[in-house]
Design a protein around this motif. Structure first.
Motif, PDB file in Angstrom:
ATOM      1  N   HIS A  51       0.511  -1.198   0.204  1.00  0.00           N
ATOM      2  CA  HIS A  51      -0.162  -0.306   0.101  1.00  0.00           C
ATOM      3  C   HIS A  51       0.990   1.156  -0.105  1.00  0.00           C
ATOM      4  CE1 HIS A  51      -3.853  -1.506   0.666  1.00  0.00           C
ATOM      5  NE2 HIS A  51      -3.701  -2.958   1.387  1.00  0.00           N
ATOM      6  N   GLY A  52       2.166   1.183  -0.549  1.00  0.00           N
ATOM      7  CA  GLY A  52       3.047   2.135  -0.280  1.00  0.00           C
ATOM      8  C   GLY A  52       3.320   3.081   1.171  1.00  0.00           C
ATOM      9  N   GLN A  53       2.944   2.439   2.226  1.00  0.00           N
ATOM     10  CA  GLN A  53       3.195   2.537   3.585  1.00  0.00           C
ATOM     11  C   GLN A  53       4.987   1.828   3.923  1.00  0.00           C
ATOM     12  OE1 GLN A  53      -0.394   1.583   5.711  1.00  0.00           O
ATOM     13  NE2 GLN A  53      -1.128   2.840   4.217  1.00  0.00           N
ATOM     14  N   CYS A  54       5.744   1.758   4.070  1.00  0.00           N
ATOM     15  CA  CYS A  54       6.182   0.667   4.813  1.00  0.00           C
ATOM     16  C   CYS A  54       7.950   0.726   3.745  1.00  0.00           C
ATOM     17  CB  CYS A  54       6.184  -1.824   4.323  1.00  0.00           C
ATOM     18  SG  CYS A  54       6.431  -2.268   3.068  1.00  0.00           S
ATOM     19  N   GLY A  55       7.655   0.472   2.528  1.00  0.00           N
ATOM     20  CA  GLY A  55       9.002   0.726   1.504  1.00  0.00           C
ATOM     21  C   GLY A  55       9.795  -0.331   0.942  1.00  0.00           C
ATOM     22  N   ALA A  56       8.884  -1.318   1.559  1.00  0.00           N
ATOM     23  CA  ALA A  56      10.156  -2.582   1.217  1.00  0.00           C
ATOM     24  C   ALA A  56      10.517  -3.157  -0.030  1.00  0.00           C
ATOM     25  CB  ALA A  56       9.245  -3.872   1.786  1.00  0.00           C
ATOM     26  N   CYS A  57       9.511  -2.284  -0.743  1.00  0.00           N
ATOM     27  CA  CYS A  57       9.263  -2.864  -3.003  1.00  0.00           C
ATOM     28  C   CYS A  57      10.404  -1.752  -3.014  1.00  0.00           C
ATOM     29  CB  CYS A  57       8.387  -3.072  -3.366  1.00  0.00           C
ATOM     30  SG  CYS A  57       7.381  -1.114  -2.572  1.00  0.00           S
ATOM     31  N   THR A  58      11.325  -1.650  -1.861  1.00  0.00           N
ATOM     32  CA  THR A  58      11.482   0.071  -3.204  1.00  0.00           C
ATOM     33  C   THR A  58      12.510  -0.398  -3.940  1.00  0.00           C
ATOM     34  OG1 THR A  58      11.489   2.111  -1.132  1.00  0.00           O
ATOM     35  CG2 THR A  58      13.384   2.259  -3.177  1.00  0.00           C
ATOM     36  N   VAL A  59      12.140  -0.007  -5.126  1.00  0.00           N
ATOM     37  CA  VAL A  59      13.924  -0.076  -6.074  1.00  0.00           C
ATOM     38  C   VAL A  59      14.188   1.106  -6.573  1.00  0.00           C
ATOM     39  CG1 VAL A  59      12.756  -1.985  -7.007  1.00  0.00           C
ATOM     40  CG2 VAL A  59      12.226   0.325  -8.829  1.00  0.00           C
ATOM     41  N   LEU A  60      14.724   1.924  -7.625  1.00  0.00           N
ATOM     42  CA  LEU A  60      15.503   2.577  -8.242  1.00  0.00           C
ATOM     43  C   LEU A  60      14.658   3.060 -10.308  1.00  0.00           C
ATOM     44  CD1 LEU A  60      19.272   2.904  -7.680  1.00  0.00           C
ATOM     45  CD2 LEU A  60      17.180   4.497  -6.193  1.00  0.00           C
ATOM     46  N   LEU A  61      13.459   3.740 -10.412  1.00  0.00           N
ATOM     47  CA  LEU A  61      13.265   3.138 -11.105  1.00  0.00           C
ATOM     48  C   LEU A  61      13.261   4.362 -12.476  1.00  0.00           C
ATOM     49  CD1 LEU A  61      10.449   2.020 -13.118  1.00  0.00           C
ATOM     50  CD2 LEU A  61       9.117   3.073 -11.914  1.00  0.00           C
ATOM     51  N   ASP A  62      14.089   4.219 -13.437  1.00  0.00           N
ATOM     52  CA  ASP A  62      14.818   4.933 -14.183  1.00  0.00           C
ATOM     53  C   ASP A  62      15.243   6.171 -13.154  1.00  0.00           C
ATOM     54  OD1 ASP A  62      13.382   4.849 -16.240  1.00  0.00           O
ATOM     55  OD2 ASP A  62      12.122   5.178 -16.609  1.00  0.00           O
ATOM     56  N   GLY A  63      16.323   5.503 -12.334  1.00  0.00           N
ATOM     57  CA  GLY A  63      17.457   6.387 -11.912  1.00  0.00           C
ATOM     58  C   GLY A  63      17.274   6.895 -10.447  1.00  0.00           C
ATOM     59  N   ARG A  64      15.056   7.154 -10.362  1.00  0.00           N
ATOM     60  CA  ARG A  64      14.561   7.325  -8.626  1.00  0.00           C
ATOM     61  C   ARG A  64      13.952   6.414  -7.981  1.00  0.00           C
ATOM     62  NH1 ARG A  64      12.792  13.513 -10.992  1.00  0.00           N
ATOM     63  NH2 ARG A  64      12.809  13.886  -8.482  1.00  0.00           N
ATOM     64  N   ARG A  65      14.348   6.618  -6.621  1.00  0.00           N
ATOM     65  CA  ARG A  65      13.725   5.639  -5.739  1.00  0.00           C
ATOM     66  C   ARG A  65      11.991   6.186  -5.902  1.00  0.00           C
ATOM     67  NH1 ARG A  65      14.544   7.654   0.467  1.00  0.00           N
ATOM     68  NH2 ARG A  65      14.754   9.400   0.136  1.00  0.00           N
ATOM     69  N   THR A  66      11.168   4.594  -5.825  1.00  0.00           N
ATOM     70  CA  THR A  66      10.456   4.533  -6.201  1.00  0.00           C
ATOM     71  C   THR A  66       9.570   2.917  -5.496  1.00  0.00           C
ATOM     72  OG1 THR A  66      10.934   5.062  -8.549  1.00  0.00           O
ATOM     73  CG2 THR A  66       8.776   3.673  -8.322  1.00  0.00           C
ATOM     74  N   LEU A  67       7.927   3.420  -5.072  1.00  0.00           N
ATOM     75  CA  LEU A  67       7.904   2.521  -4.325  1.00  0.00           C
ATOM     76  C   LEU A  67       7.309   1.176  -5.576  1.00  0.00           C
ATOM     77  CD1 LEU A  67       5.388   3.890  -1.994  1.00  0.00           C
ATOM     78  CD2 LEU A  67       7.498   3.092  -1.884  1.00  0.00           C
ATOM     79  N   SER A  68       7.770   0.052  -6.288  1.00  0.00           N
ATOM     80  CA  SER A  68       7.144  -0.954  -7.219  1.00  0.00           C
ATOM     81  C   SER A  68       5.597  -1.154  -6.497  1.00  0.00           C
ATOM     82  CB  SER A  68       8.134  -1.797  -7.117  1.00  0.00           C
ATOM     83  OG  SER A  68       8.338  -2.425  -6.331  1.00  0.00           O
TER      84      SER A  68
END
Lengths: 340, 185
Positions: free
Chosen positions: B52-69
Motif C-alpha cells: 500500500h505504499g506505507q512500508c518501503g520494502a518494495c523500493t527500487v530505482l526506477l529510471d534512476g529514482r527511488r520509487t515504490l514498485s
C-alpha cells in the motif's frame, strides 16, 4: 482489482476527450493514491488514461513575476526548485513535510491536489461511508475519529454526514499563496482559485472538488507574493515523519515596527478542504505580534468549530492544537520569544 | 470492454530492463512493477511488505529514482530501467552501502533490507543533487554543492522505509558511513 484498459493518448486534449466521453474512465498520473484505490476496490475504472508526459513537467517564470508549475512536476522536484525555496518557502516546507522520499519522487502536482481523504472508513469497503457510498451513513461519527474535521463538516442529517479531511500539505500552502489552478476540459481551459477548487461536503460529500468528470489539472500558477518570502509551514503529526497532519498551519506575515500589517493563514487537517483562515487574518492585521494576538486570532477562526465527539475518540483535541500551532508558526515568523 | 469477470483481465506487452537485462513480457494491466518483478521475472529482491505504499520494502530505482514498485503499474512503465538491490553489486563486489549494512549489522530479519539499500542509494543521489529535506536548516540556501547529511537528515530522508525489527540506529550508522565516504571522495 477490477480489470481495466490502459491508454496513453498523444496529448492532453486527447486524454480529456477520452475521459469526458466515458463516465467509467479515470486519469492516471503518479498513481500513489489511485493504484492503492484500485487495489482496495475503491476505484473501479474501466479505462485508465495515463497523462504522464501530457502536462508540463517544468516550473517556469511567469511574466507577472510569479511561477507557473506544470501539473506533471513531481513533488520532490517542486520542493527542490531554488525559486520555490527562496520565494515561496511555505510551499517547499509543506511539500517536504508530506509523504516520503519515494512518494515525493512519484506524486505529481496535479495528483497531489486531487488525492482523496485517508479517512479509514472511506478506504474500508465494509463500512458505511457517505463519500464512497452516498446515503450509507458516516462511520467516523461513532468510530475512530482522529484525522477528522473540526471546521465546515456535515454532522447531520445522517445520510449526507461527512467529517473527512483533505490530506494534502501542498494544497494548504497553495491556499495561503492565492494560487490559481488551470484546468483543461472538453470545452477548453479555465483557471480557478485554489481556494475554490476543493469543496466542503455540504449535502454532497462524494464530491471532493468542483471539477467536472474529464477535467484535467494542467498547471498551478503562483502570483508574485512579496509577503511569501517570510512564510512557513508548521505541521503537527503522530510521528516525526511520513504521517498525515493532525493539524497544520501555512502562514505568512508582514510586521512593521510593532504592528502586523499583513497576514495570510491557512489550516490543514481540520476540514474537507484547505481552510483559508480569513477570520484569523482579520484579527491579526493591525495588532502587535504577540502570543496573545496569535492565540486570539486562532480562537477567532474556531468560533464556529464543531469537533467530532465519538465514543472512540473525537477531534476536540484539535481545538487547543490549532491555537498552539498557529501561535508557534506566527511566533517563529515574527521572530519573537515565547510569552506566557 | 465486455464484463469478463475479474480473472480475465486486459493484457499488454511491454519491456523492462531490470538490473541491466532487458525482458519482454505480457502482463495483465493490473500488474504492478513489484509483481512483474517477483511473479513474472522471478526477481525477488524487491519485497512485498504492505503493498500500500506505507512500508518501503518494495523500493527500487526506477529510471534512476527511488520509487515504490507496489504503487507503480507495470504497463505505465514500458521501456523503463529498474535497478533492484540485486543489481547494485555482485558476489565479491558489493555496493558500498551493501558492505556498510553488513559491517554495521544494519538489519535483523533482513526483509526490509533490499528496500532500505535501494532507498539509501537514491537518497544519497538526491542529497548530492541538492534536494533539501524538511530538516535542512536553510531552505533558501544555495544547495548546488549538495546537502551535508547529519544523522537527523539521514533519518528524515529514510523515513519511507520501515524496519519492524527496529534496526534504525544501525541503518543510520551504515548510511552515515557511506554518505561521508562519498563526500570525502
Amino acid at each position: 482489482m477490477k480489470p481495466f484498459a490502459y491508454e496513453r493518448p498523444d496529448d492532453a486534449q486527447g486524454a480529456v476527450a477520452t475521459v469526458s466521453a466515458d463516465p467509467d474512465a479515470a486519469f492516471l498520473a503518479g498513481g500513489t493514491n489511485l493504484v492503492d484505490h484500485l487495489r482496495l476496490g475503491l476505484a473501479t475504472p474501466s479505462t485508465l488514461v495515463d497523462v504522464t508526459g501530457l502536462t508540463s513537467t517544468e516550473i517556469t517564470d511567469a511574466p507577472d513575476g510569479g511561477l507557473s508549475i506544470g501539473a506533471g512536476v513531481r513533488n520532490a522536484d517542486l520542493a527542490a526548485d531554488e525559486r520555490v525555496r527562496a520565494r515561496y518557502p511555505v510551499l517547499a516546507q509543506a511539500m517536504l513535510a508530506g509523504a516520503s522520499g519515494q512518494l515525493r519522487n512519484m506524486a505529481t502536482t496535479g495528483g497531489n491536489l486531487l488525492q482523496r481523504t485517508r479517512c479509514a472508513y472511506f478506504q474500508d469497503l465494509t463500512t458505511p461511508c457517505n463519500k464512497r457510498q452516498p446515503g450509507s451513513g458516516c462511520s467516523a461519527l461513532e468510530g475512530w475519529a482522529r484525522h477528522h474535521a473540526v471546521l465546515g463538516a456535515t454532522h447531520e442529517p445522517a445520510d449526507v454526514a461527512c467529517v473527512a479531511t483533505h490530506p494534502s500539505d501542498m494544497a494548504v500552502a497553495l491556499a495561503v499563496l492565492d494560487a490559481q489552478v488551470r484546468v483543461l476540459g472538453a470545452e477548453g481551459e479555465r483557471s480557478i482559485p485554489l481556494s475554490t477548487l476543493h469543496r466542503l461536503p455540504g449535502g454532497e460529500p462524494s464530491r471532493d472538488t468542483v471539477l467536472a468528470h474529464g477535467e484535467l489539472v494542467t498547471a498551478v500558477d503562483l502570483p508574485p507574493s512579496p509577503i511569501a518570502a517570510r512564510s512557513t509551514y508548521y505541521k503537527v503529526r503522530d510521528r516525526a515523519s511520513f504521517a498525515f497532519a493532525l493539524v497544520s498551519v501555512a502562514a505568512a506575515i508582514e510586521v512593521v515596527g510593532d504592528t502586523i500589517t499583513d497576514a495570510r493563514l491557512a489550516l490543514g487537517g481540520v476540514a474537507h478542504k484547505p481552510w483559508r483562515a480569513t477570520a484569523a487574518e482579520e484579527a491579526l492585521v493591525g495588532a502587535p505580534p504577540t502570543d496573545d494576538t496569535f492565540r486570539a486570532a486562532a480562537r477567532a477562526e474556531l468560533v464556529d468549530a464543531r469537533p467530532v465527539e465519538s465514543p472512540r475518540g473525537g477531534t476536540a483535541f484539535k481545538l487547543p492544537l490549532v491555537t498552539a500551532a498557529v501561535t508557534a508558526a506566527l511566533r517563529g515568523l515574527a521572530g519573537g520569544e515565547e510569552h506566557a | 470492454m465486455a464484463d469478463t469477470g475479474y480473472l480475465s483481465g486486459v493484457h499488454a506487452d511491454l519491456s523492462l530492463t531490470v538490473d541491466g537485462r532487458r525482458h519482454e513480457l505480457t502482463v495483465d494491466t493490473r500488474t504492478t512493477v513489484l509483481d512483474a518483478l517477483r511473479e513474472h521475472l522471478d526477481i525477488t529482491s524487491a519485497k512485498k511488505g504492505c503493498d500500500h505504499g506505507q512500508c518501503g520494502a518494495c523500493t527500487v530505482l526506477l529510471d534512476g529514482r527511488r520509487t515504490l514498485s507496489c504503487l507503480s503499474l507495470a504497463v505505465a512503465h514500458d521501456g523503463s530501467e529498474v535497478t533492484t538491490a540485486d543489481g547494485l553489486g555482485a558476489d565479491g563486489a558489493l555496493h558500498p552501502l551493501q558492505e556498510a549494512f553488513l559491517a554495521h549489522d544494519a538489519y535483523q530479519c533482513g526483509y526490509c533490507t533490499p528496500g532500505q539499500i535501494c532507498s539509501a542509494v537514491g537518497m544519497l543521489e538526491e542529497a548530492a543533487a541538492g534536494h533539501p529535506s524538511v530538516v535542512t536548516s536553510d531552505l533558501g540556501a544555495d544547495l548546488t554543492a549538495g546537502v551535508d547529511l547529519d544523522r537527523t537528515e539521514i533519518a528524515e530522508r529514510m523515513s519511507g522505509n520501515l524496519c519492524r525489527c527496529g534496526a534504525y540506529a544501525h541503518i543510520v550508522d551504515a548510511v552515515d558511513e557511506v554518505a561521508h565516504r562519498e563526500v570525502a571522495r
